[in-house]
Structures are given as structure tokens and as C-alpha cells.
Design a protein around this motif. Structure first.
Motif, PDB file in Angstrom:
ATOM      1  N   LEU A 107       0.832  -1.202   0.000  1.00 43.79           N
ATOM      2  CA  LEU A 107       0.000   0.000   0.000  1.00 43.79           C
ATOM      3  C   LEU A 107       0.866   1.251   0.000  1.00 43.79           C
ATOM      4  O   LEU A 107       1.859   1.327   0.718  1.00 43.79           O
ATOM      5  N   HIS A 131      -0.032   5.400   0.284  1.00 43.75           N
ATOM      6  CA  HIS A 131      -1.063   6.435   0.470  1.00 43.75           C
ATOM      7  C   HIS A 131      -2.460   5.811   0.423  1.00 43.75           C
ATOM      8  O   HIS A 131      -3.366   6.364  -0.204  1.00 43.75           O
ATOM      9  N   ARG A 164      -3.441   3.294  -1.217  1.00 47.07           N
ATOM     10  CA  ARG A 164      -3.748   2.717  -2.523  1.00 47.07           C
ATOM     11  C   ARG A 164      -2.929   1.448  -2.707  1.00 47.07           C
ATOM     12  O   ARG A 164      -1.726   1.437  -2.469  1.00 47.07           O
ATOM     13  N   ARG A 165      -3.571   0.381  -3.131  1.00 46.65           N
ATOM     14  CA  ARG A 165      -2.876  -0.882  -3.343  1.00 46.65           C
ATOM     15  C   ARG A 165      -2.076  -0.824  -4.641  1.00 46.65           C
ATOM     16  O   ARG A 165      -2.616  -0.508  -5.702  1.00 46.65           O
ATOM     17  N   ASP A 169       7.107   2.941  -5.160  1.00 52.60           N
ATOM     18  CA  ASP A 169       6.487   4.237  -5.420  1.00 52.60           C
ATOM     19  C   ASP A 169       7.527   5.285  -5.794  1.00 52.60           C
ATOM     20  O   ASP A 169       7.340   6.051  -6.738  1.00 52.60           O
TER      21      ASP A 169
END
Length: 70
Positions: free
Chosen positions: A3, A5, A7-8, A42
Motif C-alpha cells: 500500500l 497512500h 492505494r494498493r 512508489d
């Protein structure tokens, strides 16, 4: 689950060698590992996006410079 933020962005699969099964005490370490992995993924995606944007800006500046000199 990975995850970022809220979000997956993926999933993490781990295997253990040997006969020792997973123990509930392993859970915090696995969660921390997943958090670090998600953060690294990310940041790599953001870096790639930034590099692409810089390349596009450079191309636009070269185009504008060529138009300005004619």
C-alpha cells in the motif's frame, strides 16, 4: 499487500525455507518489509515519471529554440 497512500500497488509473496512455519510474531517484520518495498516501488515510479517529464520539457525547449531562430 503493498500500500502507498492507502492505494494498493501490488502484493508481496514470501516463502520460508526449512520446516519452521510462519509464526504470528513474524507479522510485524513482514508488514515493515512490505511497507519499505511499497515505498521503494512508489519512489522508483515517481523518479521514472520525473525523468520522462524532464525529457519532454527538454524536447519542447529544443523545438521552441529551433522555431525562434528561424
Amino acid at each position: 499487500m503493498l500500500l502507498v497512500h492507502g492505494r494498493r500497488i501490488g502484493s508481496l509473496t514470501l516463502r520460508r525455507s526449512g520446516d519452521r512455519p510462519w509464526d504470528p510474531s513474524d507479522h510485524p517484520l513482514v508488514e515493515e518489509l512490505a511497507g519499505h518495498a511499497a515505498c521503494a516501488i512508489d519512489q522508483a515510479r515517481q523518479w521514472a515519471s520525473a525523468r520522462q517529464e524532464l525529457a519532454l520539457r527538454g524536447a519542447m525547449l529544443r523545438l521552441l529554440s529551433a522555431i525562434d531562430t528561424t
